[in-house]
Motif scaffolding. Structure first.
Motif, mmCIF file in Angstrom:
data_model
loop_
_atom_site.group_PDB
_atom_site.id
_atom_site.type_symbol
_atom_site.label_atom_id
_atom_site.label_comp_id
_atom_site.label_asym_id
_atom_site.label_seq_id
_atom_site.Cartn_x
_atom_site.Cartn_y
_atom_site.Cartn_z
ATOM 1 N N SER A 37 0.851 -1.193 0.000
ATOM 2 C CA SER A 37 0.000 0.000 0.000
ATOM 3 C C SER A 37 0.886 1.242 0.000
ATOM 4 O O SER A 37 2.064 1.185 0.341
ATOM 5 C CB SER A 37 -0.942 0.005 1.209
ATOM 6 O OG SER A 37 -0.218 0.002 2.422
ATOM 7 N N LEU A 38 0.306 2.341 -0.413
ATOM 8 C CA LEU A 38 1.049 3.603 -0.470
ATOM 9 C C LEU A 38 1.198 4.183 0.922
ATOM 10 O O LEU A 38 0.234 4.255 1.680
ATOM 11 C CB LEU A 38 0.330 4.606 -1.377
ATOM 12 C CG LEU A 38 0.081 4.170 -2.813
ATOM 13 C CD1 LEU A 38 -0.634 5.276 -3.578
ATOM 14 C CD2 LEU A 38 1.378 3.787 -3.508
ATOM 15 N N LYS A 39 2.413 4.631 1.253
ATOM 16 C CA LYS A 39 2.698 5.199 2.571
ATOM 17 C C LYS A 39 2.332 6.674 2.657
ATOM 18 O O LYS A 39 1.962 7.157 3.713
ATOM 19 C CB LYS A 39 4.195 5.083 2.848
ATOM 20 C CG LYS A 39 4.561 4.177 3.947
ATOM 21 C CD LYS A 39 6.058 4.318 4.223
ATOM 22 C CE LYS A 39 6.640 3.017 4.636
ATOM 23 N NZ LYS A 39 8.045 3.110 4.977
ATOM 24 N N ALA A 40 2.484 7.385 1.567
ATOM 25 C CA ALA A 40 2.351 8.844 1.588
ATOM 26 C C ALA A 40 1.088 9.310 0.875
ATOM 27 O O ALA A 40 0.509 8.594 0.070
ATOM 28 C CB ALA A 40 3.574 9.473 0.928
ATOM 29 N N ASP A 41 0.673 10.542 1.182
ATOM 30 C CA ASP A 41 -0.480 11.143 0.510
ATOM 31 C C ASP A 41 -0.162 11.528 -0.927
ATOM 32 O O ASP A 41 -1.058 11.626 -1.757
ATOM 33 C CB ASP A 41 -0.951 12.390 1.259
ATOM 34 C CG ASP A 41 -1.799 12.046 2.466
ATOM 35 O OD1 ASP A 41 -2.504 11.022 2.427
ATOM 36 O OD2 ASP A 41 -1.754 12.800 3.448
ATOM 37 N N THR A 42 1.100 11.780 -1.222
ATOM 38 C CA THR A 42 1.512 12.126 -2.577
ATOM 39 C C THR A 42 2.626 11.180 -3.002
ATOM 40 O O THR A 42 3.682 11.133 -2.376
ATOM 41 C CB THR A 42 2.021 13.588 -2.639
ATOM 42 O OG1 THR A 42 0.980 14.444 -2.180
ATOM 43 C CG2 THR A 42 2.414 13.970 -4.046
ATOM 44 N N VAL A 43 2.364 10.414 -4.063
ATOM 45 C CA VAL A 43 3.342 9.450 -4.569
ATOM 46 C C VAL A 43 3.466 9.638 -6.082
ATOM 47 O O VAL A 43 2.494 9.471 -6.812
ATOM 48 C CB VAL A 43 2.922 7.996 -4.251
ATOM 49 C CG1 VAL A 43 3.873 6.997 -4.895
ATOM 50 C CG2 VAL A 43 2.853 7.769 -2.743
ATOM 51 N N ARG A 61 -3.452 9.771 -2.290
ATOM 52 C CA ARG A 61 -4.171 9.141 -1.179
ATOM 53 C C ARG A 61 -3.337 8.031 -0.558
ATOM 54 O O ARG A 61 -3.105 6.988 -1.176
ATOM 55 C CB ARG A 61 -5.499 8.565 -1.688
ATOM 56 C CG ARG A 61 -6.376 8.053 -0.572
ATOM 57 C CD ARG A 61 -7.717 7.635 -1.088
ATOM 58 N NE ARG A 61 -8.579 7.196 -0.016
ATOM 59 C CZ ARG A 61 -9.700 6.540 -0.206
ATOM 60 N NH1 ARG A 61 -10.118 6.276 -1.420
ATOM 61 N NH2 ARG A 61 -10.415 6.165 0.823
ATOM 62 N N ALA A 62 -2.892 8.254 0.650
ATOM 63 C CA ALA A 62 -2.141 7.222 1.370
ATOM 64 C C ALA A 62 -3.046 6.028 1.637
ATOM 65 O O ALA A 62 -4.261 6.167 1.805
ATOM 66 C CB ALA A 62 -1.615 7.780 2.689
ATOM 67 N N GLY A 63 -2.443 4.856 1.666
ATOM 68 C CA GLY A 63 -3.184 3.645 1.995
ATOM 69 C C GLY A 63 -3.722 2.882 0.803
ATOM 70 O O GLY A 63 -4.177 1.755 0.961
ATOM 71 N N LEU A 92 8.236 4.652 -0.438
ATOM 72 C CA LEU A 92 6.869 5.181 -0.520
ATOM 73 C C LEU A 92 5.823 4.074 -0.398
ATOM 74 O O LEU A 92 4.624 4.340 -0.455
ATOM 75 C CB LEU A 92 6.677 5.945 -1.829
ATOM 76 C CG LEU A 92 7.574 7.173 -1.970
ATOM 77 C CD1 LEU A 92 7.460 7.765 -3.363
ATOM 78 C CD2 LEU A 92 7.243 8.204 -0.906
ATOM 79 N N SER A 94 4.333 0.574 1.753
ATOM 80 C CA SER A 94 4.210 -0.039 3.072
ATOM 81 C C SER A 94 3.810 -1.502 2.913
ATOM 82 O O SER A 94 3.136 -1.864 1.944
ATOM 83 C CB SER A 94 3.127 0.712 3.852
ATOM 84 O OG SER A 94 2.740 -0.012 4.992
#
Length: 168
Positions: A37-43, A61-63, A92, A94
Protein backbone atom coordinates in the motif's frame (compact mmCIF):
# COMPACT_ATOMS: atom_id res chain seq x y z
CA UNK A 1 31.44 -31.76 18.79
CA UNK A 2 33.60 -28.71 18.09
CA UNK A 3 33.29 -29.12 14.28
CA UNK A 4 29.51 -29.51 14.63
CA UNK A 5 29.28 -26.22 16.53
CA UNK A 6 31.47 -24.43 13.99
CA UNK A 7 29.36 -25.86 11.16
CA UNK A 8 26.16 -24.74 12.90
CA UNK A 9 27.62 -21.26 13.42
CA UNK A 10 28.67 -21.11 9.74
CA UNK A 11 25.21 -22.15 8.49
CA UNK A 12 23.53 -19.75 10.93
CA UNK A 13 25.84 -17.02 9.69
CA UNK A 14 24.84 -17.67 6.08
CA UNK A 15 21.17 -17.33 6.93
CA UNK A 16 21.87 -14.16 8.87
CA UNK A 17 23.59 -12.66 5.80
CA UNK A 18 20.74 -13.35 3.36
CA UNK A 19 18.71 -10.20 4.22
CA UNK A 20 21.88 -8.08 4.11
CA UNK A 21 22.66 -9.40 0.61
CA UNK A 22 19.12 -8.56 -0.50
CA UNK A 23 19.57 -5.05 0.87
CA UNK A 24 22.90 -4.55 -0.94
CA UNK A 25 21.30 -4.71 -4.39
CA UNK A 26 18.29 -2.69 -3.22
CA UNK A 27 15.72 -5.41 -3.69
CA UNK A 28 13.51 -6.38 -0.79
CA UNK A 29 13.91 -10.14 -0.92
CA UNK A 30 10.10 -10.35 -0.69
CA UNK A 31 8.04 -12.35 -3.19
CA UNK A 32 7.01 -10.71 -6.45
CA UNK A 33 4.20 -10.21 -7.25
CA UNK A 34 2.75 -9.05 -3.92
CA UNK A 35 0.33 -6.45 -2.67
CA UNK A 36 1.50 -3.40 -0.79
CA UNK A 37 0.00 0.00 0.00
CA UNK A 38 1.05 3.60 -0.47
CA UNK A 39 2.70 5.20 2.57
CA UNK A 40 2.35 8.84 1.59
CA UNK A 41 -0.48 11.14 0.51
CA UNK A 42 1.51 12.13 -2.58
CA UNK A 43 3.34 9.45 -4.57
CA UNK A 44 4.94 10.12 -7.95
CA UNK A 45 4.68 7.21 -10.37
CA UNK A 46 7.43 7.30 -12.98
CA UNK A 47 7.87 5.77 -16.44
CA UNK A 48 11.09 4.03 -15.35
CA UNK A 49 13.09 3.04 -12.28
CA UNK A 50 14.94 6.27 -11.48
CA UNK A 51 14.31 9.97 -10.95
CA UNK A 52 15.46 10.78 -14.49
CA UNK A 53 12.25 9.26 -15.86
CA UNK A 54 9.18 11.44 -16.28
CA UNK A 55 6.36 11.34 -13.75
CA UNK A 56 3.50 9.47 -15.45
CA UNK A 57 0.92 10.33 -12.77
CA UNK A 58 0.63 11.15 -9.08
CA UNK A 59 -1.36 9.33 -6.39
CA UNK A 60 -2.95 11.61 -3.79
CA UNK A 61 -4.17 9.14 -1.18
CA UNK A 62 -2.14 7.22 1.37
CA UNK A 63 -3.18 3.64 1.99
CA UNK A 64 -4.22 2.75 -1.55
CA UNK A 65 -3.40 -0.87 -2.41
CA UNK A 66 -1.00 -1.53 -5.29
CA UNK A 67 0.49 -4.70 -6.66
CA UNK A 68 4.29 -4.83 -6.81
CA UNK A 69 5.06 -6.60 -10.11
CA UNK A 70 8.86 -6.10 -10.30
CA UNK A 71 11.85 -4.72 -8.41
CA UNK A 72 14.94 -2.96 -9.72
CA UNK A 73 17.41 -1.82 -7.09
CA UNK A 74 15.41 0.52 -4.81
CA UNK A 75 12.51 0.97 -7.26
CA UNK A 76 9.30 -1.03 -7.44
CA UNK A 77 7.07 -1.43 -10.49
CA UNK A 78 3.47 -1.27 -9.35
CA UNK A 79 0.03 -1.86 -10.84
CA UNK A 80 -3.03 -0.02 -9.52
CA UNK A 81 -6.68 -1.06 -9.43
CA UNK A 82 -7.20 0.34 -12.95
CA UNK A 83 -4.33 -1.75 -14.33
CA UNK A 84 -1.97 1.19 -14.87
CA UNK A 85 1.70 0.43 -14.23
CA UNK A 86 4.69 2.55 -13.29
CA UNK A 87 7.67 2.81 -10.97
CA UNK A 88 7.82 4.19 -7.41
CA UNK A 89 10.63 4.54 -4.91
CA UNK A 90 10.58 1.70 -2.36
CA UNK A 91 10.26 3.94 0.72
CA UNK A 92 6.87 5.18 -0.52
CA UNK A 93 5.38 1.69 -0.08
CA UNK A 94 4.21 -0.04 3.07
CA UNK A 95 3.73 -3.73 3.87
CA UNK A 96 0.38 -2.79 5.46
CA UNK A 97 -2.36 -4.64 3.58
CA UNK A 98 -5.31 -2.63 2.40
CA UNK A 99 -8.03 -3.28 -0.17
CA UNK A 100 -10.45 -1.37 -2.36
CA UNK A 101 -13.98 -2.68 -2.48
CA UNK A 102 -14.92 -3.67 -6.06
CA UNK A 103 -13.46 -0.61 -7.82
CA UNK A 104 -14.56 -2.12 -11.15
CA UNK A 105 -18.26 -2.06 -10.21
CA UNK A 106 -20.33 1.01 -10.93
CA UNK A 107 -23.66 1.70 -9.25
CA UNK A 108 -23.72 -1.53 -7.21
CA UNK A 109 -23.04 -1.80 -3.51
CA UNK A 110 -21.15 -4.65 -1.87
CA UNK A 111 -22.50 -6.38 1.25
CA UNK A 112 -20.43 -6.15 4.42
CA UNK A 113 -21.33 -9.16 6.56
CA UNK A 114 -20.98 -9.94 10.26
CA UNK A 115 -19.24 -13.26 9.50
CA UNK A 116 -17.21 -15.01 6.79
CA UNK A 117 -20.14 -16.64 5.02
CA UNK A 118 -22.61 -15.72 2.26
CA UNK A 119 -25.38 -16.53 4.77
CA UNK A 120 -24.04 -14.13 7.44
CA UNK A 121 -26.17 -11.07 8.14
CA UNK A 122 -25.49 -7.95 6.09
CA UNK A 123 -24.43 -5.16 8.46
CA UNK A 124 -23.75 -2.50 5.81
CA UNK A 125 -23.50 -1.94 2.08
CA UNK A 126 -20.22 -0.52 0.84
CA UNK A 127 -19.83 1.65 -2.24
CA UNK A 128 -17.29 0.62 -4.89
CA UNK A 129 -13.88 2.13 -4.15
CA UNK A 130 -14.22 2.15 -0.35
CA UNK A 131 -10.79 1.68 1.21
CA UNK A 132 -10.31 -0.71 4.11
CA UNK A 133 -7.50 -2.32 6.09
CA UNK A 134 -7.32 -6.09 5.56
CA UNK A 135 -7.37 -7.85 8.94
CA UNK A 136 -7.57 -11.48 7.75
CA UNK A 137 -8.62 -13.65 4.79
CA UNK A 138 -9.68 -17.29 4.73
CA UNK A 139 -9.53 -17.74 0.94
CA UNK A 140 -13.19 -16.82 0.38
CA UNK A 141 -13.89 -13.89 2.71
CA UNK A 142 -11.73 -11.14 4.14
CA UNK A 143 -12.31 -9.17 7.30
CA UNK A 144 -11.77 -5.51 6.53
CA UNK A 145 -12.19 -2.39 8.59
CA UNK A 146 -12.21 1.32 8.02
CA UNK A 147 -13.76 4.47 9.36
CA UNK A 148 -17.11 3.40 10.81
CA UNK A 149 -17.12 -0.19 9.49
CA UNK A 150 -15.72 -3.61 10.34
CA UNK A 151 -16.88 -6.86 8.78
CA UNK A 152 -16.46 -9.45 6.06
CA UNK A 153 -16.48 -9.03 2.28
CA UNK A 154 -16.25 -11.75 -0.37
CA UNK A 155 -12.57 -11.93 -1.32
CA UNK A 156 -13.41 -11.85 -5.04
CA UNK A 157 -14.83 -8.34 -4.54
CA UNK A 158 -11.58 -6.82 -3.26
CA UNK A 159 -8.55 -5.34 -5.02
CA UNK A 160 -5.59 -5.80 -2.68
CA UNK A 161 -5.74 -9.54 -2.04
CA UNK A 162 -5.22 -12.51 -4.33
CA UNK A 163 -7.92 -15.10 -5.04
CA UNK A 164 -7.78 -17.87 -2.44
CA UNK A 165 -5.05 -16.04 -0.49
CA UNK A 166 -5.08 -16.80 3.22
CA UNK A 167 -3.71 -14.43 5.83
CA UNK A 168 -4.10 -13.87 9.53
Amino acid sequence: MKSFLLGALFVTGLFALAPAEAAQDGTSGLPVPRFSSLKADTVNVRNGPNKDHDVAWVFHRAGLPVEVTAEFETWRRIRDADGAEGWVYHSLLSLRRTALVAPWQKGETVPLRNGPSPEAAVVAKLEPGVLGVVKACDGKFCRISGESFDGYVAQSLLFGVYPNEKME
